[in-house]
Design a protein around this motif. Structure first.
Motif, short mmCIF file in Angstrom:
data_model
loop_
_atom_site.label_atom_id
_atom_site.label_comp_id
_atom_site.label_asym_id
_atom_site.label_seq_id
_atom_site.Cartn_x
_atom_site.Cartn_y
_atom_site.Cartn_z
N ALA A 146 0.75 -1.04 -0.25
CA ALA A 146 0.11 0.13 -0.14
C ALA A 146 1.05 1.27 0.08
O ALA A 146 0.53 2.29 -0.60
N ARG A 147 1.90 1.19 0.54
CA ARG A 147 2.90 2.56 0.91
C ARG A 147 3.47 2.80 -0.74
O ARG A 147 3.75 3.93 -0.93
N ARG A 148 3.53 1.71 -1.36
CA ARG A 148 4.17 2.04 -2.78
C ARG A 148 2.81 2.43 -3.70
O ARG A 148 3.25 2.76 -4.76
N LEU A 149 1.76 1.92 -3.41
CA LEU A 149 0.73 2.34 -4.23
C LEU A 149 0.07 3.57 -4.17
O LEU A 149 -0.21 4.19 -5.32
N VAL A 150 -0.02 4.17 -3.09
CA VAL A 150 -0.62 5.38 -2.62
C VAL A 150 0.11 6.34 -1.92
O VAL A 150 0.98 6.01 -1.08
N LYS A 151 -0.11 7.50 -2.14
CA LYS A 151 0.91 8.72 -1.29
C LYS A 151 0.00 9.12 -0.11
O LYS A 151 0.59 9.34 0.88
N SER A 152 -1.48 9.08 0.24
CA SER A 152 -2.04 9.42 1.39
C SER A 152 -1.91 8.55 2.33
O SER A 152 -2.17 7.36 2.04
N SER A 184 -3.59 4.93 2.38
CA SER A 184 -2.62 3.75 2.39
C SER A 184 -3.15 2.79 3.53
O SER A 184 -3.13 1.49 3.32
N ILE A 185 -3.69 3.08 4.55
CA ILE A 185 -4.18 2.45 5.76
C ILE A 185 -5.48 1.62 4.94
O ILE A 185 -5.55 0.40 5.20
N LEU A 186 -6.20 2.21 4.08
CA LEU A 186 -7.45 1.62 3.53
C LEU A 186 -6.96 0.72 2.70
O LEU A 186 -7.52 -0.53 2.52
N VAL A 187 -6.20 0.76 1.94
CA VAL A 187 -5.49 -0.29 0.76
C VAL A 187 -4.85 -1.28 1.57
O VAL A 187 -5.06 -2.44 1.18
N SER A 188 -4.25 -1.15 2.70
CA SER A 188 -3.57 -1.91 3.29
C SER A 188 -4.51 -3.01 4.21
O SER A 188 -4.17 -4.41 3.94
N LEU A 213 -7.19 -8.34 4.10
CA LEU A 213 -8.41 -9.17 4.03
C LEU A 213 -8.51 -10.17 2.84
O LEU A 213 -8.86 -11.30 2.88
N ALA A 214 -7.95 -9.53 1.78
CA ALA A 214 -8.10 -10.35 0.51
C ALA A 214 -7.11 -11.45 0.65
O ALA A 214 -7.39 -12.77 0.20
N TYR A 215 -5.61 -11.25 1.25
CA TYR A 215 -4.81 -12.11 1.35
C TYR A 215 -5.25 -13.36 2.28
O TYR A 215 -5.02 -14.58 1.99
N VAL A 216 -5.81 -13.06 3.50
CA VAL A 216 -6.14 -13.93 4.46
C VAL A 216 -7.40 -14.52 3.80
O VAL A 216 -7.37 -16.08 3.87
N TRP A 217 -8.37 -14.21 3.16
CA TRP A 217 -9.61 -14.96 2.46
C TRP A 217 -9.13 -15.97 1.48
O TRP A 217 -9.52 -16.79 1.23
N LEU A 218 -8.38 -15.23 0.68
CA LEU A 218 -7.68 -16.28 -0.51
C LEU A 218 -6.75 -17.41 -0.06
O LEU A 218 -7.03 -18.39 -0.50
#
Length: 71
Positions: free
Chosen positions: A8-14, A18-22, A27-32
């Motif tokens: 997330a730190r590399r994808l967004v600046k805000s 960054s927190i929301l993307v993280s 959640l996606a990693y855990v469920w997958l």
């Protein structure tokens, strides 16, 4: 889980974005990871979570310096 935050730190600046993307990536990693572990029947959930996290982070890590230099 450091992978979602690093990605997330590399994808967004805000910081808020960054927190929301993280959170979303985590959640996606855990469920997958759970779904893949159940489907495989033999490999642990943690293996799939770490592998997914790495496979998403690596290309972003390799591409982000190139994008920042041209911008």
């Amino acid at each position: 889980m450091i992978g979602p935050a690093a990605t997330a730190r590399r994808l967004v600046k805000s910081p808020l974005a960054s927190i929301l993307v993280s959170i979303g990536l985590g959640l996606a990693y855990v469920w997958l990871g759970i779904v893949l572990a159940v489907a495989s029947g033999r490999i642990t959930v943690s293996f799939f979570i770490a592998t997914l996290s790495f496979l998403v982070y690596l290309p972003i890590r390799l591409i982000s310096p190139l994008v920042r230099e041209t911008a």
